[in-house]
Scaffold this motif. Structure first.
Motif, mmCIF file in Angstrom:
data_model
loop_
_atom_site.group_PDB
_atom_site.id
_atom_site.type_symbol
_atom_site.label_atom_id
_atom_site.label_comp_id
_atom_site.label_asym_id
_atom_site.label_seq_id
_atom_site.Cartn_x
_atom_site.Cartn_y
_atom_site.Cartn_z
ATOM 1 N N SER A 1 0.826 -1.207 0.000
ATOM 2 C CA SER A 1 0.000 0.000 0.000
ATOM 3 C C SER A 1 0.862 1.260 0.000
ATOM 4 C CB SER A 1 -0.935 0.009 1.210
ATOM 5 O OG SER A 1 -1.971 -0.934 1.063
ATOM 6 N N ALA A 2 1.891 1.275 0.844
ATOM 7 C CA ALA A 2 2.771 2.449 0.906
ATOM 8 C C ALA A 2 3.440 2.690 -0.440
ATOM 9 C CB ALA A 2 3.815 2.258 1.997
ATOM 10 N N ALA A 3 3.927 1.621 -1.060
ATOM 11 C CA ALA A 3 4.582 1.760 -2.364
ATOM 12 C C ALA A 3 3.604 2.304 -3.408
ATOM 13 C CB ALA A 3 5.153 0.413 -2.817
ATOM 14 N N GLU B 1 12.370 -0.268 -3.287
ATOM 15 C CA GLU B 1 12.616 -1.437 -4.147
ATOM 16 C C GLU B 1 11.348 -1.852 -4.895
ATOM 17 O OE1 GLU B 1 15.616 -2.684 -4.790
ATOM 18 O OE2 GLU B 1 16.314 -1.059 -3.511
ATOM 19 N N ILE B 2 10.213 -1.682 -4.268
ATOM 20 C CA ILE B 2 8.943 -2.014 -4.947
ATOM 21 C C ILE B 2 8.625 -0.964 -6.001
ATOM 22 C CG2 ILE B 2 6.466 -2.446 -4.614
ATOM 23 C CD1 ILE B 2 7.103 -3.224 -1.716
ATOM 24 N N MET C 1 7.342 0.591 -13.485
ATOM 25 C CA MET C 1 7.239 0.900 -14.914
ATOM 26 C C MET C 1 7.716 -0.255 -15.793
ATOM 27 S SD MET C 1 5.782 3.706 -15.650
ATOM 28 C CE MET C 1 6.310 3.902 -17.354
ATOM 29 N N ASP C 2 8.841 -0.841 -15.429
ATOM 30 C CA ASP C 2 9.414 -1.954 -16.201
ATOM 31 C C ASP C 2 9.843 -3.045 -15.235
ATOM 32 O OD1 ASP C 2 9.593 -0.874 -19.079
ATOM 33 O OD2 ASP C 2 10.526 0.737 -17.909
ATOM 34 N N ILE C 3 9.478 -4.268 -15.566
ATOM 35 C CA ILE C 3 9.715 -5.371 -14.645
ATOM 36 C C ILE C 3 9.983 -6.650 -15.429
ATOM 37 C CG2 ILE C 3 7.265 -6.031 -14.499
ATOM 38 C CD1 ILE C 3 7.701 -6.516 -11.485
ATOM 39 N N ALA D 1 5.230 -8.379 -4.432
ATOM 40 C CA ALA D 1 4.643 -7.046 -4.275
ATOM 41 C C ALA D 1 4.977 -6.185 -5.487
ATOM 42 C CB ALA D 1 5.171 -6.404 -2.996
ATOM 43 N N ASN D 2 6.168 -6.341 -6.031
ATOM 44 C CA ASN D 2 6.564 -5.586 -7.220
ATOM 45 C C ASN D 2 5.615 -5.857 -8.368
ATOM 46 O OD1 ASN D 2 8.973 -6.141 -5.474
ATOM 47 N ND2 ASN D 2 9.949 -4.739 -6.903
#
Length: 368
Positions: free
Chosen positions: A252-254, A285-286, A291-293, A303-304
């Motif tokens: 949620s924070a991310a 880190e999350i 944008m790109d993963i 989570a990412n």
């Protein structure tokens, strides 16, 4: 001015009457409120740590016998906090230039807030630096020793607040992003709120908003981030019962701050670096991959991946199907082959994440 010229005055002399327990020794994790504060100021780089004791002083001395701190006994602790402040000031080394005035009942102060106060003091040399959170003044104030004589000369009526009001023209209010500057523990309920706050392990919604405002993020981007957080929470709710160990608070924070650097080139990476510099490395880190993963179909959801997907399902602040979202993106970048290649990679990553969710839940993904 260096931190070797500064001190903290921790006031731990009172009765804790409203708490019906002894505040300095209340547990926080594996330590106590008092030792937690000492560790925080040590992490901030302070060598001069003064602890004023009174009620149940022997217990505090025993707890602190291995700590490198100066313990000051206030025989008149029954007269209230201001008498302890004066006692502590009289005991301070003459080479101290400024001090943080820290009540023990505000125990979850963070080094990030202290750094903000210190930097403001060094750059402005104002006499009193107050931390503020979303417009509310908190603790600890950082006070220049040029006001030592006035504090010691006061009869205590109105406390330290009354003394410092006379120097309002020499005061500075510094915005911080940690709600803990406002969180005291006068009662059991307050203490329980602090325990819940600490257990979050991630900035809460108000703290995320403070971070966005501090970085001058426009309102429409903040609104977008709120919509992405709702979507990320929805996705988490769909998979949480399947034993995927994703920290909901961190997710949620991310999501709330993922576009903190939206106006910058490579904003995901720039935003991640901003968050790391603010002490929120795990959140950074999350955010770094929103944008790109790269997706590995053979490992559990992360989570990412949920943040990446949530961001692709929200257009501004409206939930939309990802196919429609990407169709618009392709049309917008028509003729720009490099941009279209990047969009294609993001579309493929989106489909792979959705496939993971469908395999896990055995349900058709509802946001096609």
């Amino acid at each position: 001015m260096t931190k070797s010229d500064m001190a903290v005055l921790i006031i731990a002399a009172g009765y804790s009457s409203r708490m019906h327990d002894f505040k300095p020794l209340l547990p926080f994790g594996e330590t106590s409120a008092l030792k937690r504060l000492i560790q925080t100021y040590q992490a901030h780089g302070l060598e001069h740590i003064y602890v004023v004791v009174g009620h149940r002083q022997d217990e505090i001395r025993e707890v602190l016998k291995e700590e490198n701190v100066t313990i000051v006994y206030n025989e008149e602790y029954d007269k209230g906090m201001f008498s302890s402040i004066q006692k502590g000031l009289r005991a301070m080394d003459e080479m101290i230039h400024a001090f943080y005035m820290q009540p023990v009942d505000i125990p979850l102060i963070k080094t990030q807030s202290l750094e903000r106060l210190y930097e403001a003091y060094v750059s402005t040399r104002k006499g009193v630096i107050y931390p503020t959170f979303l417009g509310h003044k908190g603790h600890p104030p950082l006070i220049d020793m040029k006001y030592k004589a006035q504090i010691l000369a006061s009869n205590g009526e109105g406390g330290l607040k009354k003394v410092l009001e006379a120097f309002h023209a020499d005061a500075l209010h510094v915005n911080v992003c940690e709600q803990s500057v406002l969180m005291d523990m006068d009662t059991k309920e307050d203490y329980e709120n602090l325990l819940r706050y600490e257990a979050l392990g991630a900035p809460n919604k108000e703290e995320c908003l403070a971070m966005m405002l501090q970085n001058e993020v426009p309102p429409h981007i903040i609104k977008h981030c709120e919509a992405v957080e709702k979507m990320a929470s929805n996705l988490h709710e769909q998979i949480v019962c399947f034993g995927i160990g994703i920290d909901k608070n961190a997710l949620s924070a991310a999501a709330w701050v993922h576009d903190i650097a939206r106006k910058e080139k490579n904003h995901a990476l720039v935003g991640a670096q901003k968050l790391r510099s603010m002490g929120y490395g795990a959140i950074g880190e999350i955010v770094a991959t929103h944008m790109d993963i790269e997706i590995d179909e053979n490992v559990p959801l992360t989570a990412n991946e949920l943040l990446f997907l949530a961001d692709k399902l929200v257009d501004e602040d409206d939930v939309c199907g990802f196919e429609k979202r990407f169709a618009r993106a392709f049309q917008k970048c028509k003729g720009n082959f490099e941009a279209q290649r990047n969009i294609t990679q993001r579309l493929n990553a989106t489909r792979m994440i959705i496939s993971k969710i469908e395999k896990l839940t055995c349900k058709v993904f509802p946001y096609g």
